[in-house]
Design a protein around this motif. Structure first.
Motif, PDB file in Angstrom:
ATOM      1  N   PRO A  87       0.829  -1.217   0.000  1.00 43.43           N
ATOM      2  CA  PRO A  87       0.000   0.000   0.000  1.00 43.43           C
ATOM      3  C   PRO A  87       0.864   1.267   0.000  1.00 43.43           C
ATOM      4  O   PRO A  87       1.693   1.455   0.891  1.00 43.43           O
ATOM      5  N   SER A  88       0.679   2.119  -1.003  1.00 42.51           N
ATOM      6  CA  SER A  88       1.504   3.324  -1.121  1.00 42.51           C
ATOM      7  C   SER A  88       1.342   4.238   0.081  1.00 42.51           C
ATOM      8  O   SER A  88       2.277   4.946   0.464  1.00 42.51           O
ATOM      9  N   GLU A  89       0.157   4.209   0.702  1.00 40.61           N
ATOM     10  CA  GLU A  89      -0.064   5.073   1.864  1.00 40.61           C
ATOM     11  C   GLU A  89       0.750   4.625   3.076  1.00 40.61           C
ATOM     12  O   GLU A  89       0.844   5.350   4.072  1.00 40.61           O
ATOM     13  N   ALA A  90       1.361   3.429   2.984  1.00 42.97           N
ATOM     14  CA  ALA A  90       2.191   2.932   4.086  1.00 42.97           C
ATOM     15  C   ALA A  90       3.668   3.240   3.878  1.00 42.97           C
ATOM     16  O   ALA A  90       4.499   2.836   4.695  1.00 42.97           O
ATOM     17  N   ARG A  91       4.003   3.952   2.796  1.00 45.30           N
ATOM     18  CA  ARG A  91       5.404   4.254   2.524  1.00 45.30           C
ATOM     19  C   ARG A  91       5.929   5.256   3.545  1.00 45.30           C
ATOM     20  O   ARG A  91       5.306   6.287   3.800  1.00 45.30           O
ATOM     21  N   MET A  92       7.083   4.980   4.088  1.00 48.43           N
ATOM     22  CA  MET A  92       7.594   5.735   5.227  1.00 48.43           C
ATOM     23  C   MET A  92       7.810   7.212   4.912  1.00 48.43           C
ATOM     24  O   MET A  92       7.522   8.081   5.744  1.00 48.43           O
ATOM     25  N   VAL A 106      10.124   2.574  14.346  1.00 45.92           N
ATOM     26  CA  VAL A 106      11.538   2.849  14.076  1.00 45.92           C
ATOM     27  C   VAL A 106      12.414   1.803  14.755  1.00 45.92           C
ATOM     28  O   VAL A 106      13.403   1.327  14.179  1.00 45.92           O
ATOM     29  N   ARG A 107      12.069   1.432  15.963  1.00 49.32           N
ATOM     30  CA  ARG A 107      12.830   0.376  16.654  1.00 49.32           C
ATOM     31  C   ARG A 107      12.739  -0.943  15.892  1.00 49.32           C
ATOM     32  O   ARG A 107      13.740  -1.657  15.735  1.00 49.32           O
ATOM     33  N   ARG A 108      11.557  -1.269  15.403  1.00 44.02           N
ATOM     34  CA  ARG A 108      11.377  -2.524  14.664  1.00 44.02           C
ATOM     35  C   ARG A 108      12.164  -2.511  13.356  1.00 44.02           C
ATOM     36  O   ARG A 108      12.750  -3.521  12.956  1.00 44.02           O
ATOM     37  N   LEU A 109      12.195  -1.353  12.697  1.00 44.88           N
ATOM     38  CA  LEU A 109      12.990  -1.229  11.476  1.00 44.88           C
ATOM     39  C   LEU A 109      14.472  -1.411  11.784  1.00 44.88           C
ATOM     40  O   LEU A 109      15.200  -2.096  11.051  1.00 44.88           O
ATOM     41  N   SER A 110      14.924  -0.816  12.882  1.00 45.55           N
ATOM     42  CA  SER A 110      16.317  -0.955  13.294  1.00 45.55           C
ATOM     43  C   SER A 110      16.646  -2.416  13.583  1.00 45.55           C
ATOM     44  O   SER A 110      17.706  -2.925  13.192  1.00 45.55           O
ATOM     45  N   GLU A 111      15.730  -3.109  14.245  1.00 47.82           N
ATOM     46  CA  GLU A 111      15.929  -4.528  14.545  1.00 47.82           C
ATOM     47  C   GLU A 111      15.961  -5.360  13.267  1.00 47.82           C
ATOM     48  O   GLU A 111      16.749  -6.306  13.152  1.00 47.82           O
ATOM     49  N   GLY A 191      22.433  -1.436   0.763  1.00 44.73           N
ATOM     50  CA  GLY A 191      23.007  -0.451  -0.142  1.00 44.73           C
ATOM     51  C   GLY A 191      22.138   0.744  -0.458  1.00 44.73           C
ATOM     52  O   GLY A 191      22.623   1.728  -1.027  1.00 44.73           O
ATOM     53  N   ASP A 192      20.835   0.682  -0.115  1.00 46.30           N
ATOM     54  CA  ASP A 192      19.944   1.790  -0.486  1.00 46.30           C
ATOM     55  C   ASP A 192      18.839   1.952   0.559  1.00 46.30           C
ATOM     56  O   ASP A 192      17.656   2.055   0.233  1.00 46.30           O
ATOM     57  N   VAL A 193      19.243   2.002   1.819  1.00 38.98           N
ATOM     58  CA  VAL A 193      18.283   2.013   2.927  1.00 38.98           C
ATOM     59  C   VAL A 193      17.819   3.443   3.201  1.00 38.98           C
ATOM     60  O   VAL A 193      18.446   4.177   3.959  1.00 38.98           O
ATOM     61  N   HIS A 194      16.722   3.832   2.560  1.00 42.95           N
ATOM     62  CA  HIS A 194      16.142   5.141   2.865  1.00 42.95           C
ATOM     63  C   HIS A 194      14.628   5.011   2.965  1.00 42.95           C
ATOM     64  O   HIS A 194      14.055   3.946   2.701  1.00 42.95           O
ATOM     65  N   THR A 195      13.979   6.089   3.360  1.00 38.84           N
ATOM     66  CA  THR A 195      12.574   5.996   3.772  1.00 38.84           C
ATOM     67  C   THR A 195      11.630   5.642   2.629  1.00 38.84           C
ATOM     68  O   THR A 195      10.552   5.095   2.871  1.00 38.84           O
ATOM     69  N   ARG A 196      12.011   5.926   1.398  1.00 44.74           N
ATOM     70  CA  ARG A 196      11.154   5.584   0.262  1.00 44.74           C
ATOM     71  C   ARG A 196      11.098   4.071   0.039  1.00 44.74           C
ATOM     72  O   ARG A 196      10.171   3.566  -0.607  1.00 44.74           O
ATOM     73  N   GLN A 197      12.071   3.355   0.574  1.00 45.17           N
ATOM     74  CA  GLN A 197      12.138   1.906   0.387  1.00 45.17           C
ATOM     75  C   GLN A 197      11.428   1.136   1.502  1.00 45.17           C
ATOM     76  O   GLN A 197      11.402  -0.095   1.474  1.00 45.17           O
ATOM     77  N   LEU A 200       5.409   0.586   6.102  1.00 39.54           N
ATOM     78  CA  LEU A 200       5.033   0.316   7.488  1.00 39.54           C
ATOM     79  C   LEU A 200       3.545  -0.022   7.540  1.00 39.54           C
ATOM     80  O   LEU A 200       2.686   0.859   7.568  1.00 39.54           O
ATOM     81  N   ASP A 201       3.228  -1.312   7.515  1.00 37.30           N
ATOM     82  CA  ASP A 201       1.833  -1.714   7.734  1.00 37.30           C
ATOM     83  C   ASP A 201       1.820  -2.686   8.910  1.00 37.30           C
ATOM     84  O   ASP A 201       2.337  -2.357   9.968  1.00 37.30           O
ATOM     85  N   ASP A 202       1.261  -3.856   8.747  1.00 41.10           N
ATOM     86  CA  ASP A 202       1.259  -4.804   9.862  1.00 41.10           C
ATOM     87  C   ASP A 202       2.667  -5.284  10.197  1.00 41.10           C
ATOM     88  O   ASP A 202       2.943  -5.709  11.317  1.00 41.10           O
ATOM     89  N   THR A 203       3.527  -5.233   9.205  1.00 37.34           N
ATOM     90  CA  THR A 203       4.925  -5.602   9.415  1.00 37.34           C
ATOM     91  C   THR A 203       5.806  -4.514   8.810  1.00 37.34           C
ATOM     92  O   THR A 203       5.314  -3.536   8.257  1.00 37.34           O
TER      93      THR A 203
END
Length: 501
Positions: A87-92, A106-111, A191-197, A200-203
């Motif tokens: 879902p595009s509306e879930a893009r960070m 953010v913690r879950r993404l870091s993990e 190699g390309d870890v930014h918010t557009r990639q 954030l939905d259920d996982t």
């Protein structure tokens, strides 16, 4: 349809199909159909390691003589990466401006990133391809590829500052980067870890791992971490950036990462600026997309410069050397771009005398405005203006001969008073070149009254700079190319500032 600098992504609701543009940008070559098929397959294989349920495979785009069809029949004219559409509306990057990204996410993404780094490969080959030597090559390539964008998406001053800082970091942190190589921190990363990639939905979904070249994907794991932290800074959420980094460190125990974080952030911000700039050269891109890319590139380059300026050399820059050795040129180049206030003794001397700056004064040594009394008065005024600038939190370049230790000592005292470093820039040039400069100066309007005879007398009076530690003294041979000299000096100042921090 969503367009990036190297692909088109077609959204159908259930599936997303990514088609690579037939481009050759040097670091990637998608010009043949077979090459695009190979890179599509590689993208699927690499990204299934992180997102096995999102990357479904590679499919053919066919032409049956009447229409194009995905997974159809007829002539294969293209290949696409088939993905489950998220879902595009879930893009960070879209959630951040709305304040809809939580600290827990953010913690879950870091993990998730820490877990991926723990599973991914590390080897001698990966270190050779993605270690500090590769990082240096990538950085040099970045500046080579973006020279044409100076004045378009990156200012000339920003380009020089970021380049000097980046090259200085490579030298200052070389032993630390090497130590991290031996400890296995160089891995097969994203190699390309930014918010557009990130979705954030259920996982937590982390998409689009780089497939175009191992040298962009193999890297110190800290570069992945810094990429996301940088992009959170870009979206004005430095609080989340700090949380992301600290949680990663807590999970992995990587206590050395903070020493490199600003350097890696600067590098990644510059890469984003470069990639956005590339779209300006794409004739197929719409005017709206090119303008959005120009703005995005400028913002990322500005962020990169802000990172670099955190370690910018500050304080008092004390020029030393007889007339004709190139002091004023070095001083002017150093002071440009708002780095410091340029205080020139020749100008101050004539202001105090109440004469026009270009009026020639060739009276005998020790006479008129060059008498001992007037010279002391000039140096006193130079220091007074320096103090005024330092009170305003400005760095200063003191452009005078400073031949004698007795003239230099009050400058060191001023540095201690304001708790700022004093950098001694000792300018030198071959005798033949110095004579030529002074002869040319005598035929042109100049604020300086220096002649070859004056130079010879000053050279006899010069007291070598031995009163401060050698780490504060930089000897400059001004006989080379002016722009190269300025770049070399700026890099050296950044390097010494980094080592002193």
């Amino acid at each position: 349809m969503v367009e990036t600098h190297i692909s088109y992504v077609f959204l159908t609701g259930k599936y997303a199909y990514k088609i690579k543009k037939p481009l050759n940008l040097g670091f990637l070559d998608f010009t043949s159909l077979e090459q695009r098929r190979v890179y599509c397959q590689r993208e699927v294989e690499l990204n299934r390691v992180i997102e096995p349920d999102a990357y479904l495979g590679v499919v053919a785009v066919c032409w049956d003589g009447d229409r194009y069809a995905v997974e159809g029949t007829g002539e294969v004219v293209e290949y696409a990466v088939k993905m489950r559409q998220l879902p595009s509306e879930a893009r960070m990057d879209l959630l951040l401006p709305k304040g809809l990204v939580t600290r827990q996410q953010v913690r879950r993404l870091s993990e998730k990133l820490a877990g991926f780094h723990g599973r991914t490969g590390a080897s001698k080959e990966i270190t050779q391809v993605g270690g500090r030597r590769a990082l240096a090559a990538n950085i040099v390539e970045n500046f080579d590829q973006t020279k044409r964008y100076t004045g378009v998406t990156v200012s000339r001053c920003a380009f020089k500052d970021i380049q000097a800082y980046s090259l200085a970091c490579l030298e200052a942190f070389d032993s630390l980067l090497e130590r991290r190589e031996t400890k296995g921190f160089v891995r097969d990363c994203h190699g390309d870890v930014h918010t557009r990639q990130v979705f954030l939905d259920d996982t937590i979904h982390l998409m689009d791992r780089i497939e175009i070249a191992e040298r962009f994907r193999y890297s110190d794991v800290g570069q992945d971490v810094a990429f996301m932290a940088m992009d959170l800074d870009f979206h004005r959420r430095s609080d989340l950036a700090k949380l992301f980094v600290q949680h990663y460190i807590n999970k992995t125990g990587d206590r050395e990462l903070p020493k490199l974080l600003t350097f890696f952030k600067c590098y990644r911000a510059y890469v984003r600026g470069k990639v956005s700039s590339f779209l300006l050269d794409d004739p197929s891109a719409s005017p709206e997309l090119r303008e959005a890319s120009r703005l995005s590139a400028s913002q990322y380059f500005s962020l990169a410069r802000r990172y670099a300026r955190r370690s910018a050399p500050k304080g008092i820059f004390l020029m030393v050397g007889p007339s004709g050795t190139g002091k004023s040129v070095v001083a002017a180049d150093l002071a440009q771009c708002g780095r410091a206030r340029h205080l020139m003794s020749d100008r101050i001397r004539k202001e105090l005398a109440g004469v026009p700056p270009l009026e020639r004064h060739t009276e005998a040594a020790g006479k008129g405005i060059y008498s001992g009394f007037f010279s002391r008065r000039t140096y006193e005024e130079l220091l007074r203006r320096a103090e005024e600038a330092l009170r305003a939190k400005k760095s200063v370049v003191l452009d005078a001969t400073f031949l004698r230790k007795s003239y230099r000592m009050p400058v060191y005292t001023l540095g201690k008073q304001f708790d700022v470093p004093v950098w001694v820039l000792w300018c030198k040039a071959p005798e033949e070149l110095t004579r030529h400069r002074l002869n040319v100066r005598a035929t042109e309007p100049s604020i300086s009254d220096g002649t070859w005879e004056v130079h010879e007398r000053q050279a006899q009076q010069l007291e070598p700079v031995h009163e401060v530690p050698s780490e504060q003294v930089i000897e400059i041979d001004t006989s080379g190319d002016r722009e190269e000299n300025a770049a070399t000096l700026l890099k050296e100042l950044y390097r010494r500032q980094l080592l002193a921090a």
